[in-house]
Design a protein around this motif. Structure first.
Motif, PDB file in Angstrom:
ATOM      1  N   TYR A 126      -9.081  -5.399  10.418  1.00  0.00           N
ATOM      2  CA  TYR A 126      -8.071  -4.446   9.637  1.00  0.00           C
ATOM      3  C   TYR A 126      -7.422  -5.408   9.142  1.00  0.00           C
ATOM      4  CZ  TYR A 126      -7.253  -0.531  13.130  1.00  0.00           C
ATOM      5  OH  TYR A 126      -7.384   0.454  13.503  1.00  0.00           O
ATOM      6  N   GLU A 129      -7.536  -4.632   5.053  1.00  0.00           N
ATOM      7  CA  GLU A 129      -7.422  -3.484   5.024  1.00  0.00           C
ATOM      8  C   GLU A 129      -6.480  -3.733   4.775  1.00  0.00           C
ATOM      9  OE1 GLU A 129      -9.715  -0.923   3.928  1.00  0.00           O
ATOM     10  OE2 GLU A 129     -11.370  -1.060   5.079  1.00  0.00           O
TER      11      GLU A 129
ATOM     12  N   MET B  56      -9.128  -8.932  -6.440  1.00  0.00           N
ATOM     13  CA  MET B  56      -7.947  -7.657  -5.743  1.00  0.00           C
ATOM     14  C   MET B  56      -6.786  -8.024  -5.523  1.00  0.00           C
ATOM     15  SD  MET B  56      -7.603  -4.547  -4.341  1.00  0.00           S
ATOM     16  CE  MET B  56      -6.465  -3.598  -3.097  1.00  0.00           C
ATOM     17  N   LEU B  58      -6.733 -10.725  -3.022  1.00  0.00           N
ATOM     18  CA  LEU B  58      -6.858 -11.287  -1.406  1.00  0.00           C
ATOM     19  C   LEU B  58      -7.523 -12.591  -1.316  1.00  0.00           C
ATOM     20  CD1 LEU B  58      -8.645  -7.720  -0.850  1.00  0.00           C
ATOM     21  CD2 LEU B  58      -6.423  -8.601  -0.522  1.00  0.00           C
ATOM     22  N   PRO B  75       1.670  -7.067  -6.567  1.00  0.00           N
ATOM     23  CA  PRO B  75       1.161  -6.854  -5.524  1.00  0.00           C
ATOM     24  C   PRO B  75      -0.253  -5.878  -5.645  1.00  0.00           C
ATOM     25  CG  PRO B  75       3.782  -6.258  -6.207  1.00  0.00           C
ATOM     26  CD  PRO B  75       2.754  -7.543  -6.677  1.00  0.00           C
ATOM     27  N   PRO B  76      -0.872  -5.464  -5.281  1.00  0.00           N
ATOM     28  CA  PRO B  76      -1.785  -4.385  -5.116  1.00  0.00           C
ATOM     29  C   PRO B  76      -1.075  -2.974  -5.188  1.00  0.00           C
ATOM     30  CG  PRO B  76      -2.352  -4.885  -3.269  1.00  0.00           C
ATOM     31  CD  PRO B  76      -1.253  -6.479  -3.910  1.00  0.00           C
ATOM     32  N   MET B  77      -0.888  -2.078  -6.344  1.00  0.00           N
ATOM     33  CA  MET B  77       0.459  -1.050  -6.326  1.00  0.00           C
ATOM     34  C   MET B  77      -0.527   0.154  -7.396  1.00  0.00           C
ATOM     35  SD  MET B  77       2.466  -1.997  -4.426  1.00  0.00           S
ATOM     36  CE  MET B  77       3.231   0.240  -4.495  1.00  0.00           C
ATOM     37  N   ILE B  81      -9.644  -1.218  -3.458  1.00  0.00           N
ATOM     38  CA  ILE B  81     -10.460  -2.464  -2.780  1.00  0.00           C
ATOM     39  C   ILE B  81     -11.125  -1.066  -1.875  1.00  0.00           C
ATOM     40  CG2 ILE B  81     -10.235  -3.875  -1.480  1.00  0.00           C
ATOM     41  CD1 ILE B  81     -11.521  -5.291  -2.808  1.00  0.00           C
ATOM     42  N   PHE B  83     -14.011  -2.183   0.416  1.00  0.00           N
ATOM     43  CA  PHE B  83     -14.657  -3.358   1.146  1.00  0.00           C
ATOM     44  C   PHE B  83     -16.664  -2.703   1.413  1.00  0.00           C
ATOM     45  CE2 PHE B  83     -10.264  -4.548   2.537  1.00  0.00           C
ATOM     46  CZ  PHE B  83     -10.833  -5.745   1.863  1.00  0.00           C
ATOM     47  N   PRO B  86     -16.165  -1.585   5.239  1.00  0.00           N
ATOM     48  CA  PRO B  86     -15.212  -0.809   5.520  1.00  0.00           C
ATOM     49  C   PRO B  86     -14.233  -0.854   7.118  1.00  0.00           C
ATOM     50  CG  PRO B  86     -16.030   1.519   4.404  1.00  0.00           C
ATOM     51  CD  PRO B  86     -16.865   0.072   4.407  1.00  0.00           C
ATOM     52  N   ALA B  87     -13.064  -0.886   7.280  1.00  0.00           N
ATOM     53  CA  ALA B  87     -12.929  -1.164   8.528  1.00  0.00           C
ATOM     54  C   ALA B  87     -12.440   0.208   8.737  1.00  0.00           C
ATOM     55  CB  ALA B  87     -12.276  -2.226   8.341  1.00  0.00           C
ATOM     56  N   MET B  88     -12.273   1.399   9.605  1.00  0.00           N
ATOM     57  CA  MET B  88     -11.894   2.015   9.582  1.00  0.00           C
ATOM     58  C   MET B  88     -10.799   2.116  11.053  1.00  0.00           C
ATOM     59  SD  MET B  88     -13.533   5.359   7.899  1.00  0.00           S
ATOM     60  CE  MET B  88     -13.676   3.533   7.094  1.00  0.00           C
ATOM     61  N   LEU B  89      -9.684   2.794  10.260  1.00  0.00           N
ATOM     62  CA  LEU B  89      -8.646   2.595  11.086  1.00  0.00           C
ATOM     63  C   LEU B  89      -9.150   4.095  12.646  1.00  0.00           C
ATOM     64  CD1 LEU B  89      -5.425   3.299   9.634  1.00  0.00           C
ATOM     65  CD2 LEU B  89      -6.661   0.910   9.546  1.00  0.00           C
ATOM     66  N   TYR B  99      -2.669   7.690   6.050  1.00  0.00           N
ATOM     67  CA  TYR B  99      -2.134   6.360   6.443  1.00  0.00           C
ATOM     68  C   TYR B  99      -1.730   5.539   5.105  1.00  0.00           C
ATOM     69  CZ  TYR B  99      -0.761   1.504   8.331  1.00  0.00           C
ATOM     70  OH  TYR B  99      -1.053   0.217   8.211  1.00  0.00           O
ATOM     71  N   SER B 103       1.352   4.392   2.924  1.00  0.00           N
ATOM     72  CA  SER B 103       1.489   2.649   2.861  1.00  0.00           C
ATOM     73  C   SER B 103       1.780   2.885   1.265  1.00  0.00           C
ATOM     74  CB  SER B 103       0.553   1.849   3.177  1.00  0.00           C
ATOM     75  OG  SER B 103      -1.007   2.641   2.585  1.00  0.00           O
ATOM     76  N   ARG B 147      -9.367   6.652   1.288  1.00  0.00           N
ATOM     77  CA  ARG B 147      -8.096   5.520   1.178  1.00  0.00           C
ATOM     78  C   ARG B 147      -7.679   5.367  -0.219  1.00  0.00           C
ATOM     79  NH1 ARG B 147      -9.846   3.146   7.189  1.00  0.00           N
ATOM     80  NH2 ARG B 147     -10.361   1.394   5.767  1.00  0.00           N
ATOM     81  N   ARG B 151      -4.042   5.806  -3.236  1.00  0.00           N
ATOM     82  CA  ARG B 151      -3.425   5.258  -4.124  1.00  0.00           C
ATOM     83  C   ARG B 151      -2.904   4.881  -5.268  1.00  0.00           C
ATOM     84  NH1 ARG B 151      -1.750   1.452  -0.460  1.00  0.00           N
ATOM     85  NH2 ARG B 151      -0.643  -0.082  -2.525  1.00  0.00           N
TER      86      ARG B 151
END
Lengths: 230, 240
Positions: A126, A129, B56, B58, B75-77, B81, B83, B86-89, B99, B103, B147, B151
């Motif tokens: 995570y 992300e 980004m 990072l 900060p990334p407001m 990005i 990826f 991408p990691a899925m929650l 989520y 955020s 996702r 933002r």
């Protein structure tokens, strides 16, 4: 065989003496797991998410503590709580509270070590992300704990299994006092040495049934979680 | 009165990134301004992913400056990005988007409607309750796009969003990219697929060994590349 039949009768008729032993065992082990969770989950999360000198060594120590011999933990808690020990004024040696303390010491490393591994694995997945979403430290911990909840449940169950099955610690600090500190495992040891096999077998059946039921519930919860959350 | 905060233009000035002894980016200077999508192309290992992650915020550059709307360390407001993987929650598709909205401090009352809109935008209406990690690769990419869009970014960075997707899934992603760009969101994306670059790019940046070899309007780049490396890359030759 006659012993087996008598044992089954004790279980099926909910023999009061047997039920009291089962009740006390569950109260002690569940209390210990709850206390160990309060210590182990944040500790596991802390080690997983922070970097500090000696971190690797602390992980090695934590993992080594998984193999703590219960009777040694019992001895340690005995020395702490005995009349001449540093915590002797508490006056809780040979009480269920002392048994909870001993089992908490046994279970907390299990929960902390498994939680650390679970949370660290999820954090690696995570990390980017959450950084990209500008999630702060508190939000990260909350997210990881929530998303790892089904794996952490398994850690709690592993802890419960350890607490419910151990005999060395509770017999040293509890004293196996009839009707007060006698648990399923200490009673099985005692009744077996006395030759009263029906009660010992009956308690053994209940102990195994409890472990099976608890693990079945956890498995069900995990499967439901996977269906809902992947 | 304070000027409204913006992440554009996004500028990298003489940016270098090192990882140990390896120079990943080497004096990269490039600016991304509002307009049609910018597509980064180049062979594997040319620094596309590192450039996007640095853009980004990072990755901290080992040299040079990155500025967003003229400011450093923002900060990334207003940027997001997606990826390459991408990691899925471990939540439902709707909960993943919710989520991201949370955020981004979107008020709770507005979230259900926004989740619905965003899932519709990426063609995932009806997927609300699906476990995100059980969706296909293309669906996960689209969910990651939803996702990121939660933002309300001014600039959206996409790292090879169609890598290893089948043609239908690739088309679905490209359609979303066009729709997002049409809303005025600046897209900066990397790809190893020259056809995709031709279909989407307003301007093209060719990277090789951590350096910008060529940067120009897509039609000019593809019609008459100015450098030998660009000509060889488009001819399918290996750039070593």
């Amino acid at each position: 065989m006659r012993g087996d039949v008598s044992a089954l009768q004790l279980v099926l008729t909910a023999d009061p003496a047997l039920m009291e032993i089962v009740r006390l065992s569950l109260v002690v082990s569940l209390s210990a797991v709850a206390c160990a969770a309060v210590i182990g989950l944040p500790l596991g999360a802390l080690i997983a998410l922070t970097r500090y000198p000696g971190r690797e060594a602390s992980i090695v120590v934590l993992n080594a503590l998984l193999g703590l011999p219960p009777v040694v933990v019992g001895l340690l808690v005995y020395l702490l709580l005995s009349r001449s020990g540093p915590l002797g004024t508490w006056g809780i040696l040979f009480t269920p509270q002392a048994m909870v303390i001993a089992q908490t010491i046994l279970v907390a490393p299990i929960i902390a070590a498994l939680a650390r591994q679970t949370i660290e694995d999820l954090w690696l997945e995570y990390r980017d992300e959450l950084a990209a979403m500008n999630v702060g430290p508190a939000g990260r911990v909350a997210t990881l704990l929530w998303d790892a909840r089904f794996s952490l449940l398994t850690a709690l169950l592993a802890g419960f299994g350890r607490a419910a099955a151990e005999v060395g610690a509770v017999i040293v600090v509890g004293g196996n006092i009839d009707g007060f500190t006698r648990t399923m495992t200490t009673a099985i040891a005692l009744e077996t040495s006395k030759g009263d096999l029906p009660l010992a077998i009956g308690l053994g059946m209940v102990l195994i049934a409890i472990v099976v039921v608890v693990n079945a519930l956890a498995w069900g919860a995990r499967r439901a979680g996977e269906r809902l959350a992947g | 009165m304070l000027a409204p905060e913006t992440d554009l233009p996004l500028e990298l000035r003489d940016v270098s990134v090192r990882a140990g002894a390896t120079q990943i980016l080497d004096g990269v200077t490039v600016a991304f301004s509002p307009g049609a999508p910018t597509v980064l192309i180049g062979p594997n290992g040319s620094g596309k992913t590192t450039l996007l992650r640095t853009a980004m915020g990072l990755i901290e550059p080992s040299g040079g400056r990155v500025t967003w709307g003229g400011r450093e360390r923002v900060p990334p407001m207003r940027r997001a990005i997606v990826f390459q993987r991408p990691a899925m929650l471990r939540r439902s598709a709707a909960a993943n988007v919710e989520y991201a909205l949370s955020s981004a401090d979107v008020p709770r009352a507005q979230r259900p409607k926004r989740v619905e809109e965003l899932l519709a935008l990426v063609g995932l209406s009806g997927f609300d309750a699906r476990a995100a990690r059980r969706m296909s690769g293309g669906e996960q990419q689209r969910l990651a796009l939803a996702r990121a869009l939660a933002r309300e970014p001014e600039v959206l960075l996409l790292d090879e969003p169609t890598a290893s997707l089948d043609p239908a899934a690739t088309k679905a992603i490209e359609d979303v990219v066009r729709a997002v760009a049409a809303r005025g969101i600046k897209i900066v994306m990397s790809t190893h697929d020259l056809g995709e670059a031709r279909r989407l790019a307003g301007d093209v940046v060719l990277l090789h060994r951590g350096r910008v070899i060529e940067h120009g309007p897509a039609d000019e780049f593809f019609a008459a590349p100015k450098t030998e490396d660009a000509r060889r890359f488009m001819a399918g030759e290996l750039l070593i």
